[in-house]
Design an enzyme around this catalytic site. Structure first.
Site, PDB file in Angstrom:
ATOM      1  N   TYR A 153      42.772  52.287  46.966  1.00  0.00           N
ATOM      2  CA  TYR A 153      43.444  51.588  45.861  1.00  0.00           C
ATOM      3  C   TYR A 153      44.876  51.220  46.258  1.00  0.00           C
ATOM      4  CZ  TYR A 153      45.432  50.711  41.229  1.00  0.00           C
ATOM      5  OH  TYR A 153      46.067  50.134  40.147  1.00  0.00           O
ATOM      6  N   LYS A 157      46.463  47.463  46.442  1.00  0.00           N
ATOM      7  CA  LYS A 157      47.590  47.014  45.611  1.00  0.00           C
ATOM      8  C   LYS A 157      48.770  46.562  46.475  1.00  0.00           C
ATOM      9  CE  LYS A 157      45.532  46.659  42.287  1.00  0.00           C
ATOM     10  NZ  LYS A 157      45.508  45.596  41.267  1.00  0.00           N
TER      11      LYS A 157
HETATM   12  N1  LIG Z   1      46.411  51.184  33.838  1.00  0.00           N
HETATM   13  C1  LIG Z   1      47.348  51.506  34.712  1.00  0.00           C
HETATM   14  O1  LIG Z   1      47.980  52.572  34.622  1.00  0.00           O
HETATM   15  C2  LIG Z   1      47.697  50.559  35.832  1.00  0.00           C
HETATM   16  C3  LIG Z   1      48.750  50.923  36.688  1.00  0.00           C
HETATM   17  C4  LIG Z   1      49.092  50.083  37.730  1.00  0.00           C
HETATM   18  C5  LIG Z   1      48.412  48.894  37.909  1.00  0.00           C
HETATM   19  N2  LIG Z   1      47.386  48.556  37.073  1.00  0.00           N
HETATM   20  C6  LIG Z   1      46.679  47.307  37.352  1.00  0.00           C
HETATM   21  O2  LIG Z   1      46.532  46.556  36.156  1.00  0.00           O
HETATM   22  C7  LIG Z   1      45.323  45.787  36.207  1.00  0.00           C
HETATM   23  C8  LIG Z   1      44.529  46.000  34.939  1.00  0.00           C
HETATM   24  O3  LIG Z   1      44.235  47.391  34.853  1.00  0.00           O
HETATM   25  P1  LIG Z   1      43.758  48.095  33.509  1.00  0.00           P
HETATM   26  O4  LIG Z   1      44.450  49.387  33.451  1.00  0.00           O
HETATM   27  O5  LIG Z   1      43.851  47.152  32.367  1.00  0.00           O
HETATM   28  O6  LIG Z   1      42.241  48.382  33.876  1.00  0.00           O
HETATM   29  P2  LIG Z   1      40.933  48.419  32.946  1.00  0.00           P
HETATM   30  O7  LIG Z   1      41.287  48.804  31.572  1.00  0.00           O
HETATM   31  O8  LIG Z   1      39.954  49.229  33.711  1.00  0.00           O
HETATM   32  O9  LIG Z   1      40.479  46.871  32.928  1.00  0.00           O
HETATM   33  C9  LIG Z   1      40.103  46.240  34.120  1.00  0.00           C
HETATM   34  C10 LIG Z   1      39.551  44.883  33.810  1.00  0.00           C
HETATM   35  O10 LIG Z   1      39.039  44.317  35.030  1.00  0.00           O
HETATM   36  C11 LIG Z   1      37.667  43.984  34.837  1.00  0.00           C
HETATM   37  N3  LIG Z   1      36.880  44.100  36.066  1.00  0.00           N
HETATM   38  C12 LIG Z   1      36.761  45.181  36.870  1.00  0.00           C
HETATM   39  N4  LIG Z   1      35.864  44.928  37.854  1.00  0.00           N
HETATM   40  C13 LIG Z   1      35.420  43.667  37.651  1.00  0.00           C
HETATM   41  C14 LIG Z   1      34.475  42.861  38.306  1.00  0.00           C
HETATM   42  N5  LIG Z   1      33.782  43.271  39.371  1.00  0.00           N
HETATM   43  N6  LIG Z   1      34.271  41.604  37.860  1.00  0.00           N
HETATM   44  C15 LIG Z   1      34.938  41.163  36.765  1.00  0.00           C
HETATM   45  N7  LIG Z   1      35.822  41.899  36.071  1.00  0.00           N
HETATM   46  C16 LIG Z   1      36.066  43.136  36.517  1.00  0.00           C
HETATM   47  C17 LIG Z   1      37.187  44.976  33.798  1.00  0.00           C
HETATM   48  O11 LIG Z   1      35.960  44.543  33.258  1.00  0.00           O
HETATM   49  P3  LIG Z   1      34.979  45.646  32.562  1.00  0.00           P
HETATM   50  O12 LIG Z   1      35.697  46.029  31.311  1.00  0.00           O
HETATM   51  O13 LIG Z   1      33.702  44.929  32.348  1.00  0.00           O
HETATM   52  O14 LIG Z   1      34.878  46.782  33.529  1.00  0.00           O
HETATM   53  C18 LIG Z   1      38.370  44.930  32.840  1.00  0.00           C
HETATM   54  O15 LIG Z   1      38.342  43.768  32.052  1.00  0.00           O
HETATM   55  C19 LIG Z   1      44.594  46.210  37.471  1.00  0.00           C
HETATM   56  O16 LIG Z   1      44.782  45.245  38.483  1.00  0.00           O
HETATM   57  C20 LIG Z   1      45.273  47.517  37.855  1.00  0.00           C
HETATM   58  O17 LIG Z   1      45.231  47.750  39.246  1.00  0.00           O
HETATM   59  C21 LIG Z   1      47.001  49.372  36.044  1.00  0.00           C
END
Ligand SMILES: NC(=O)c1ccc[n+]([C@@H]2O[C@H](COP(=O)([O-])OP(=O)(O)OC[C@H]3O[C@@H](n4cnc5c(N)ncnc54)[C@H](OP(=O)(O)O)[C@@H]3O)[C@@H](O)[C@H]2O)c1
Length: 255
Positions: A153, A157
């Site tokens: 991961y 990133k």
């Molecule tokens: N949350 C944190 O603390 C955090 C911290 C740093 C960076 N980020 C970054 O922020 C971004 C969003 O994260 P989040 O926390 O919102 O994650 P999340 O709640 O798990 O949502 C991820 C989204 O990506 C979609 N996705 C995953 N795999 C996919 C695939 N193969 N094809 C199409 N869609 C796909 C998911 O769809 P499904 O719902 O169908 O799975 C969901 O809509 C990511 O890039 C993550 O690396 C998050």
């Protein structure tokens, strides 16, 4: 008013950023991996202009997403948000034989950047974990190393920042930036995540549409609307070119 596409916007930060933008009067296109998840996204944000569908773990799915994006007309901004996390317990091969964190988190934004008609702004979701990433490409598909989900991961990133900065260098007239949203309690972040979730979708929405001079920059890395230092390797044109060449070899598409 801007037209904005947000990948991975069925829930989490993608959907939250979509809500902020729609509430501000922007036209938002959501993206879901499947028809069933597209229904969920439509129900969550009925005012979205449309929902495009495609699983970003396969190159065919990535191409499908780009085709649908282009058929609806040019976007002003694309937010590359879709991602999978750091808790994967084993290496999962995709239908293309790639490691799936790399495919979804790195190759999908690369291919979509190249295939979707160039918007004015590109925004890439990174993470504070990118600072532990390894910019080397000695085994990007984890074929020879013992699996480490957190490292996979972090690497992915870091590559998102490398990609954002490479695009900033290569695409004239396009603003390309990356950001970290904080560690917040989404599906990916987990229930114990400590940071303020209300702030987590703000910076990507701001970078996508704001006329604030601080948002109208390129090659920047942000946290909560403020510049923050990124891994130094991301600025290195050699590192950028290596990633671009590697992704070009995998996809057959050069940026
Ligand atoms: N949350 C944190 O603390 C955090 C911290 C740093 C960076 N980020 C970054 O922020 C971004 C969003 O994260 P989040 O926390 O919102 O994650 P999340 O709640 O798990 O949502 C991820 C989204 O990506 C979609 N996705 C995953 N795999 C996919 C695939 N193969 N094809 C199409 N869609 C796909 C998911 O769809 P499904 O719902 O169908 O799975 C969901 O809509 C990511 O890039 C993550 O690396 C998050």
């Amino acid at each position: 008013m801007s037209r904005v596409l947000i990948t991975g916007s069925t829930e989490g930060l993608g959907l939250m950023a979509a809500r902020l933008l729609a509430d501000d009067g922007h036209l938002v296109t959501l993206h879901a991996r499947s028809a069933a998840r597209a229904e969920d996204a439509r129900a969550a944000l009925p005012e979205a202009e449309s929902v495009i569908i495609g699983d970003l773990s396969s190159m065919a799915g990535m191409r499908l997403v780009a085709e649908q994006a282009n058929s609806g007309g040019r976007y002003d901004a694309v937010i590359h948000n879709a991602g999978v996390g750091y808790r994967e317990l084993r290496r999962i091969p995709t239908v293309d034989g790639l490691e799936h964190v790399f495919a979804i988190n790195v190759l999908a934004p690369y291919l979509l950047t190249g295939l979707i008609e160039r918007p004015d702004r590109l925004v890439y979701l990174s993470s504070g974990m990118h600072r532990s990433g390894d910019p080397g490409l000695s085994d990007p598909q984890w074929e020879h190393r013992h699996w480490n989900g957190s490292q996979a991961y972090s690497d992915s990133k870091l590559f998102d920042v490398v990609l954002a900065f490479a695009v900033a260098r290569l695409f004239t007239g396009v603003l390309s930036n990356a950001l970290e949203p904080g560690w917040v309690p989404t599906k990916m972040g987990g229930p114990g995540a400590p940071d303020d979730i209300s702030l987590a979708p703000v910076t990507q929405a701001w970078l996508a549409v704001s006329s604030d001079p601080q948002a109208m920059v390129t090659g920047g890395y942000f946290y909560h609307q403020k510049p923050r230092a990124a891994h130094p390797a991301a600025q290195d044109p050699e590192v950028q070119d290596q990633l671009l060449s590697y992704c070009a070899a995998l996809t057959g598409m050069t940026l």
